[in-house]
Design a protein around this motif. Structure first.
Motif, short mmCIF file in Angstrom:
data_model
loop_
_atom_site.label_atom_id
_atom_site.label_comp_id
_atom_site.label_asym_id
_atom_site.label_seq_id
_atom_site.Cartn_x
_atom_site.Cartn_y
_atom_site.Cartn_z
N ASP A 552 56.87 -15.89 -8.87
CA ASP A 552 56.16 -15.30 -7.73
C ASP A 552 57.09 -15.05 -6.56
O ASP A 552 56.75 -14.28 -5.66
CB ASP A 552 55.02 -16.23 -7.29
N ARG A 573 66.46 -5.19 -8.72
CA ARG A 573 65.65 -4.06 -8.24
C ARG A 573 65.85 -2.81 -9.10
O ARG A 573 64.98 -1.93 -9.14
CB ARG A 573 66.02 -3.74 -6.79
N GLU A 578 57.84 -2.89 -12.91
CA GLU A 578 57.21 -3.08 -11.61
C GLU A 578 57.43 -4.51 -11.11
O GLU A 578 57.59 -4.74 -9.91
CB GLU A 578 55.70 -2.79 -11.72
N TYR A 579 57.43 -5.45 -12.05
CA TYR A 579 57.64 -6.85 -11.71
C TYR A 579 58.97 -7.04 -10.99
O TYR A 579 59.05 -7.67 -9.93
CB TYR A 579 57.57 -7.69 -12.99
N LYS A 581 60.84 -4.80 -9.51
CA LYS A 581 60.95 -4.01 -8.27
C LYS A 581 60.18 -4.63 -7.11
O LYS A 581 60.54 -4.44 -5.95
CB LYS A 581 60.44 -2.59 -8.53
N LYS A 582 59.12 -5.41 -7.44
CA LYS A 582 58.25 -5.88 -6.36
C LYS A 582 58.30 -7.38 -6.09
O LYS A 582 57.75 -7.84 -5.08
CB LYS A 582 56.80 -5.48 -6.69
N ILE A 583 58.92 -8.16 -6.98
CA ILE A 583 58.95 -9.60 -6.76
C ILE A 583 59.63 -9.93 -5.44
O ILE A 583 60.70 -9.41 -5.14
CB ILE A 583 59.66 -10.33 -7.93
N PRO A 584 59.03 -10.75 -4.59
CA PRO A 584 59.66 -11.09 -3.31
C PRO A 584 60.98 -11.85 -3.53
O PRO A 584 61.01 -12.82 -4.28
CB PRO A 584 58.62 -11.99 -2.62
N GLY A 607 67.33 -4.83 -0.67
CA GLY A 607 66.25 -5.23 -1.56
C GLY A 607 65.61 -6.57 -1.27
O GLY A 607 64.69 -6.99 -2.00
N GLN A 609 63.25 -9.22 0.95
CA GLN A 609 62.07 -9.11 1.79
C GLN A 609 62.21 -9.89 3.09
O GLN A 609 61.57 -9.57 4.08
CB GLN A 609 60.83 -9.64 1.05
N TRP A 628 54.16 -15.47 4.47
CA TRP A 628 54.18 -14.91 3.12
C TRP A 628 52.81 -14.95 2.47
O TRP A 628 52.32 -13.96 1.92
CB TRP A 628 55.19 -15.69 2.28
#
Length: 763
Positions: A552, A573, A578-579, A581-584, A607, A609, A628
C-alpha cells in the motif's frame, strides 16, 4: 536394563567337606577287608582305597576351582552390568540436560516472538520453521529417554480421570497443524457409546496415538488419513476397551517390514524418504507402552495401498455418561474440510497477575531471559538469582515470593541443596523445579526434597500457565483477581486507542543501512502495519515487478549503493501496471535545511508523493499518516506515557531521543542495539580511504551520519556530515586528514553505548 544382583555365591559346608567324606569312605572299605582277607590282599585293598580317595579328592578340587573361577567371572559380569547401567543413566542425564538447556532458549524465544501480532509474514514463517524444527529435535531426545526408561523397567503409568474429547482434540489438532501443507484429507469417525469420562494414563494414550497418526501423515504423500474410535464396554466391571483404528493411503509395508516394525531404530523406505524426520524408535516405544497398559496393537498393510493400525486399550470409566451422537458429531465436524490455522506457539489465555511475585533461579543468562519473557505477559514482579546460594540469601533477608522457580544443576550450590536449606528456614511457599534434567524418577526426587512441582525444560507454556494459576491466582482472594482483570481491560483499551490500527495495510521499507530499517520498521509496528524490509533499491524494484505482494506504500531511502532511491522509483513508475504507477512512494532521506525545498521538489519530480526528513520520528510519521489516510491522529496520544528513559550516554542527547521516540524504549532500544552491532563494520570499511574507494566511502559515511542522527549522537552526526561534504566535493586529502579522529570518536562512542546497555540490561 534392570540392575543384576551382586550377592556373592558362597560355597556350602557340605560342599567343602566332600573330599574328606570320600577319603573316609575309602578307608572304611579298606578296614572292612582287613578283617576278611590275608595280609597281601589287605594291603592291596587299602592302597586301592587310598588311590581312589586321592582321585576323588583331585576331581573335587578341580571342580571346586572351576566353580570358584566361574563365580568370580559371574560376579565380575554383574558388577560390570551395574556399572554400565549407571554410566548409561549418567550419560542420558547429561545428554538430557545439555541438549534441553539450549533447546529451552530456542523454543522459548521463538514462542515469545510468534505470539507477537505485528511480525512480517516472512519472519513469522521463518520462526515457525525454527520452532517446529526445535520440537522435532526435542522429540528425538524424548524418544531416546523413553526407550531407556521402558528398558530399565522404570516407566510407570499415571492414572487420572480425563475427558475423552480432550484426547481427540489434542491429538488431531497437533497432527493436522504439523502436516496441513500436504494434500491429505483427514477423516474422523467416533462411536457415540464411548464414555465421556475415563480413568487411565491419558498422556501415554496421546503419545501412542501421536506416534501412529504422525507416521500415517509422514508416509502418505496424498490421499486420506483416518481415525476411527469405538468402545467395548465390559458388563462385569467399570472398564471399557477403547479401540482406535488409524488408516492411511500411504506407502504401505511388506510382511517382512511388518515383522520388524516394532524393533528399535526400524525405518522403512529410507532411500526414498531421507527428509522424513525420525529416529525409528517411535513404534518400538508404542508397542512397549501398549504392553505396559495391557493393550494390543495389530497392523494390516499392503505396499502401495497403505496401512491400518488397530489399537485396543483397556480403560476405566467414571459413570454411564457417554459421548452421544451430538457430541461425536461436534468433534467430527471440527475436522471436516476445515483448514487449521498454522501457529506453532500454543494459544493460551493468560491471567493478569500484577499482585504476584516470583523468583527465577538459574545459572544460565539465556534461560533467565526466556523465563522472564514467558512470565512477563502475566504482569508478575520477577526477580532472578544465578545460583542457589543467592536465592537462600534473599529468603534470609525476609523476601517472600509466591513461587520460586529453581533450576537443578548450578555452580556454587545446586537447586536440591538450596531447596533443602530454604525449607529448613521455615519457608513454606511453593518451590517449582524448572530443570533440563527430565529423566524418569526425577519428579519423585524433586518432590521428596521439598519441591511442590516439576516443570521440565524446554518450558511447556501450557504447564507453566497451569502452575501459575494453581500457585498464584487460585491462592489470592477473588476480589483481587477480579480487580486485576479489570485493570488489564483498561490497559488493553488504552493501548488500542493510542494509534490507529493499520494492520490491513502493507508497507515496503527500503534502506541500505540496517539501523535505519530498524528505526522505520519499529515505528511502523506501532500502527500494526505489515512491514517488509529490504536493503537495496534493486530489491525493491524486483518486489514490485514480481507482484507477489501488493504493498500500500513504499518508504524509500535516497542514497544507496548499486541503485539509489530516485533510480529505483523511476523504474517502478515505468512498469506497465496501474499498481506500479500509482503506489505511494515516500522519500525518507537526510535533507540539509537550506536545501529542503529544492530537494523536496526533486523527489516530487521523480515520482515520489512525499518526503519525510531523517531522522524519522513518531511526530513526523504521525503527521504524514494523518495526511495520507485522512484520519485524525492525536499527536498527544502518548503524552500521558511515563517518560522514564534516562539516557546518560556521553555523546548522545537525551532530549533529542525523547523528541524522536516519544519516550518509547520499545522502539529506541532495538535501534541503539542495531547501531552497536552494525557501525563497527562500517568503520572498518572506512578506515582506508583512497581515490578508488572515495565513492563507496561517501555512501558509508552518509549512512553513519543518518544513523547517528537517529540515536541522538549529535557530535557524531556533525563530524560525519563534514566528511560527507568533503567526499562529495572530491577532497580526498581533506577526508584523510579528518577521518582518523572521526573513527576514534565513533569507537569511543560505541564503548559508551555498550557500557550503558550493560547497565540498563542489568537493572
Amino acid at each position: 536394563m534392570q540392575a543384576m544382583s551382586t550377592k556373592r555365591h558362597i560355597k556350602s559346608p557340605l560342599h567343602a567337606q566332600v573330599p574328606l567324606v570320600a577319603l573316609a569312605f575309602a578307608v572304611m572299605i579298606g578296614l572292612n577287608f582287613c578283617f576278611t582277607g590275608n595280609i597281601s590282599q589287605k594291603l592291596i585293598l587299602i592302597a586301592s582305597g587310598i588311590v581312589l580317595a586321592a582321585i576323588v579328592i583331585a576331581i573335587m578340587l578341580r571342580v571346586s576351582a572351576e566353580k570358584q573361577k566361574s563365580d568370580a567371572k559371574l560376579e565380575e559380569a554383574e558388577e560390570r552390568a551395574v556399572i554400565a547401567n549407571r554410566v548409561k543413566s549418567d550419560f542420558l542425564a547429561r545428554v538430557s540436560h545439555e541438549i534441553r538447556s539450549p533447546m529451552n532458549v530456542i523454543l522459548g524465544i521463538t514462542e515469545m516472538q510468534l505470539e507477537k501480532k505485528d511480525l512480517p509474514q516472512d519472519t513469522m514463517e521463518a520462526l515457525e520453521k525454527v520452532h517446529n524444527s526445535g520440537y522435532l529435535l526435542l522429540n528425538v531426545i524424548n524418544d531416546i529417554l523413553d526407550l531407556s526408561k521402558i528398558e530399565s523397567g522404570k516407566t510407570e503409568l499415571a492414572a487420572v480421570t480425563y475427558d475423552f474429547s480432550s484426547i481427540i482434540n489434542d491429538t488431531v489438532q497437533f497432527n493436522i497443524t504439523r502436516f496441513e501443507s500436504k494434500p491429505i484429507t483427514f477423516i474422523l469417525k467416533l462411536d457415540e457409546n464411548i464414555p465421556s469420562k475415563l480413568h487411565g494414563d491419558d498422556l501415554r494414550i496421546k503419545q501412542i496415538l501421536n506416534n501412529i497418526i504422525s507416521n500415517a501423515f509422514k508416509y502418505t504423500e496424498s490421499g486420506e488419513v483416518g481415525l476411527t474410535v469405538f468402545a467395548e464396554v465390559s458388563g462385569t466391571d467399570s472398564t471399557v476397551t477403547l479401540i482406535f483404528r488409524v488408516s492411511d493411503t500411504g506407502y504401505g509395508m511388506t510382511r517382512e517390514q511388518i515383522v520388524k516394525l516394532f524393533d528399535d531404530y526400524s525405518r522403512f523406505h529410507e532411500e526414498d524418504n531421507r527428509e522424513i524426520a525420525g529416529t525409528g524408535l517411535g513404534m518400538s516405544i508404542t508397542k512397549q507402552l501398549v504392553d505396559l497398559m495391557n493393550g494390543e496393537i495389530a497392523v494390516e498393510s499392503e505396499p502401495g495401498k497403505g496401512s491400518v493400525f488397530t489399537l485396543r486399550l483397556p480403560q476405566g470409566y467414571v459413570d454411564s455418561t457417554v459421548l452421544g451422537r451430538e457430541g461425536a458429531n461436534r468433534l467430527e465436524q471440527l475436522y471436516i474440510g476445515k483448514k487449521v490455522e498454522s501457529k506453532s506457539a500454543p494459544q493460551i489465555t493468560r491471567e493478569y497477575m500484577p499482585y504476584g511475585k516470583v523468583l527465577v533461579v538459574d545459572d544460565m543468562e539465556p534461560n533467565l531471559y526466556v523465563a522472564k519473557g514467558l512470565l512477563s505477559p502475566y504482569g508478575l514482579s520477577i526477580d532472578t538469582s544465578t545460583n542457589g546460594l543467592e536465592a537462600i540469601e534473599k529468603i534470609k533477608s525476609g523476601m517472600a515470593f509466591d513461587i520460586i522457580f529453581m533450576d537443578h544443576f548450578m555452580p556454587v550450590m545446586d537447586g536440591i541443596e538450596a531447596t533443602k536449606i530454604i525449607r529448613g528456614l521455615g519457608y513454606t511457599k511453593p518451590i517449582v523445579a524448572l530443570t533440563a534434567n527430565a529423566l524418569t524418577g526425577q519428579a519423585e526426587v524433586f518432590l521428596a526434597n521439598g519441591f511442590d512441582e516439576f516443570i521440565p525444560k524446554p518450558i511447556d507454556t501450557r504447564l507453566l500457565n497451569s502452575t501459575l494459576n494453581k500457585f498464584i491466582r487460585d491462592r489470592y482472594p477473588a476480589e483481587t483477581v477480579q480487580a486485576a482483570r479489570q485493570l488489564k481491560e483498561k490497559l488493553d483499551k488504552k493501548s488500542s486507542t493510542e494509534l490507529p490500527d493499520l494492520s490491513h495495510l502493507k508497507a515496503l521499507v527500503v534502506d541500505d543501512f540496517l539501523p535505519n530499517l530498524n528505526v522505520a520498521g519499529g515505528m511502523l509496528k506501532k500502527y500494526k502495519m505489515q512491514t517488509d524490509l529490504v536493503l537495496s533499491g534493486k530489491e525493491a524494484v524486483d518486489r514490485i515487478k514480481s507482484g507477489e505482494t501488493k504493498y500500500d506504500i513504499i518508504f524509500m531511502d535516497h542514497m544507496m549503493p548499486e541503485m539509489d532511491g530516485v533510480e529505483a522509483t523511476r523504474l517502478i513508475r515505468s512498469m506497465d501496471t496501474e499498481y506500479a504507477k500509482k503506489i505511494p512512494i515516500v522519500a525518507v532521506t537526510a535533507v540539509v535545511a537550506s536545501e529542503a525545498t529544492e530537494k523536496e521538489q526533486m523527489f516530487l519530480d521523480n515520482g515520489f508523493q512525499a518526503v519525510i526528513s531523517k531522522p524519522l520520528s513518531i511526530a513526523k510519521l504521525n503527521a504524514f499518516i494523518k495526511s495520507w489516510i485522512g484520519d485524525t491522529i492525536d499527536g498527544k496520544a502518548n503524552a500521558d506515557k511515563e517518560k522514564n528513559m534516562k539516557i546518560d550516554i556521553p555523546g548522545v542527547e537525551e532530549k533529542k531521543i525523547m523528541e524522536l521516540y516519544d519516550g518509547d524504549m520499545e522502539i529506541f532500544l532495538p535501534v541503539l542495539r542495531s547501531y552497536l552491532s552494525v557501525i563497527p563494520d562500517s568503520l572498518d570499511q572506512m578506515s582506508n580511504v583512497t581515490a578508488e574507494t572515495l565513492k563507496e566511502y561517501t555512501i558509508k559515511v552518509h549512512g553513519v551520519k543518518s544513523t547517528s542522527d537517529s540515536i541522538g549522537a549529535e557530535e557524531a552526526r556533525k563530524m560525519a556530515l563534514e566528511l560527507e561534504m568533503l567526499a562529495k566535493a572530491g577532497d580526498l586529502a581533506g577526508v584523510q586528514a579528518k577521518n582518523g579522529s572521526f573513527l576514534q570518536y565513533e569507537r569511543t562512542l560505541l564503548g559508551h553505548i555498550k557500557t550503558w546497555l550493560a547497565k540498563y540490561d542489568a537493572q
